[in-house]
Scaffold this motif. Sequence first.
Motif, PDB file in Angstrom:
ATOM      1  N   ASP A 137      41.788  44.645  31.725  1.00 13.13           N
ATOM      2  CA  ASP A 137      41.686  44.678  33.186  1.00 13.13           C
ATOM      3  C   ASP A 137      42.924  44.134  33.891  1.00 13.13           C
ATOM      4  N   ARG A 188      43.996  44.383  37.917  1.00 10.51           N
ATOM      5  CA  ARG A 188      44.178  43.214  38.777  1.00 10.51           C
ATOM      6  C   ARG A 188      45.561  43.211  39.424  1.00 10.51           C
ATOM      7  N   GLY A 219      35.736  43.862  45.842  1.00 13.96           N
ATOM      8  CA  GLY A 219      37.086  44.032  45.330  1.00 13.96           C
ATOM      9  C   GLY A 219      38.090  43.624  46.390  1.00 13.96           C
ATOM     10  N   ASP A 261      35.141  39.686  43.842  1.00 10.70           N
ATOM     11  CA  ASP A 261      36.216  40.239  43.010  1.00 10.70           C
ATOM     12  C   ASP A 261      36.161  39.588  41.635  1.00 10.70           C
ATOM     13  N   PHE A 262      37.076  40.041  40.753  1.00 13.99           N
ATOM     14  CA  PHE A 262      37.195  39.452  39.429  1.00 13.99           C
ATOM     15  C   PHE A 262      37.390  37.932  39.540  1.00 13.99           C
ATOM     16  N   PRO A 317      32.971  35.249  42.480  1.00 10.79           N
ATOM     17  CA  PRO A 317      33.479  36.011  41.332  1.00 10.79           C
ATOM     18  C   PRO A 317      32.417  36.947  40.770  1.00 10.79           C
ATOM     19  N   ASP A 374      32.071  40.822  38.438  1.00  5.94           N
ATOM     20  CA  ASP A 374      32.579  42.045  37.823  1.00  5.94           C
ATOM     21  C   ASP A 374      31.687  43.181  38.318  1.00  5.94           C
ATOM     22  N   ARG A 392      31.551  46.204  37.840  1.00 10.59           N
ATOM     23  CA  ARG A 392      31.175  47.286  36.925  1.00 10.59           C
ATOM     24  C   ARG A 392      29.867  47.008  36.202  1.00 10.59           C
ATOM     25  N   LEU A 393      29.440  45.756  36.197  1.00 11.48           N
ATOM     26  CA  LEU A 393      28.188  45.404  35.539  1.00 11.48           C
ATOM     27  C   LEU A 393      27.003  45.829  36.399  1.00 11.48           C
ATOM     28  N   THR A 422      24.276  41.073  38.682  1.00  5.22           N
ATOM     29  CA  THR A 422      25.438  40.445  39.329  1.00  5.22           C
ATOM     30  C   THR A 422      25.180  40.218  40.811  1.00  5.22           C
ATOM     31  N   MET A 427      36.257  52.480  38.709  1.00  3.25           N
ATOM     32  CA  MET A 427      34.966  52.322  38.054  1.00  3.25           C
ATOM     33  C   MET A 427      34.385  53.685  37.714  1.00  3.25           C
TER      34      MET A 427
END
Length: 348
Positions: free
Chosen positions: A10, A14, A90, A116-117, A159, A161, A163-164, A169, A196
């Motif tokens: 990733d 980022r 994001g 975001d991450f 924080p 992710d 995509r999960l 999340t 994604m």
Amino acid sequence: MFPPPTQDADSAIRLTDSDAALARLSAVRKKYLEDPFIPFLVPRAAFQTPRPPLINIGTFVRATAIDDLVFQWLQTSLNQGIRSQIISLGAGSDTRFWRIATGPYKDALETYIELDFPDITSKKAMAIRKSKDLSAILGEVNVSLGGTGLTSTNYHLLPVDLRLPPEATLANHLSSAILSSTLPTLLLFECVLVYMSPEASSAILQWFVEFFSGGETAPLGSIVYEMFGLQDAFGRVMVENLKARNVSLPGAAPYSDIHSLPTRFTNVGFTAAHALTLKEIRKSYISATELERIAHLELVDEVEELELVLNHYAITWGLCAPTEALRTAWGGWGLVKAVTIPSDEDDE
């Protein structure tokens, strides 16, 4: 010998946030945009070199159109006598919260949430704490989640992710103490969903539609900015250039043309959606005064290349408002063509 350090899969994604932040910093310094907060979120901002005119203009068009949509949403909230929530997914190094909190629409904002991450949010949390200009606007700040999160009265940096599965999340982070299901809410995705899978991005939108009960009590809006139509020759070059940087675009596959973009929203329960390319926005949705102003900032030699790039980026906005009352109040939300003043030649 020690093996070379490895990058996680990733890291390239980022880094796209750094690209966007540097592009905005460049556009601000060249006077395309006003943003006194972006230098605080760019490391060694004073030493960064300016970006080419093509990038500055693209950044200007993108920012101007998204700001217009966000401010319209907040103005509609004011007209209804209620406050809105904004969730930036994001969010990266975006400064929108601070610009709203110090601008004419500050009273329309109930809550601003950024996701975001963890690597991104931890760096942003640190930058906020180091900057008196940023932290003073937040008031009392609480660091959370081991330094990867930060909260204040109406701002939350979390924080996640994306995509999960959202059930594991979003549901855990967006508690009722942070996010109300009865207030108008606007989702922002700026160059996020394209990284994604289509299934993952649809799951996020579907989760919000269900969270807000299909928009029956409060409208749900969303703005997506990203590249599309990458099957032609120019698009394939874009894809190959990104692959060379270890960046793939799995989310672009379903969207081959501008007409396909609104289906991202209508397929998951939004009641209306529209999309425009940056080329069309620059041509018809930005005032002649602004276009004339930026035309004097830098000399642009690659006009054809500029239009090719702008024609492969789009802004899509969707509204979930199934009741007649909500459609009446919020149905006019969207980009509006700039008023053109007829010249003397038109009257002849």
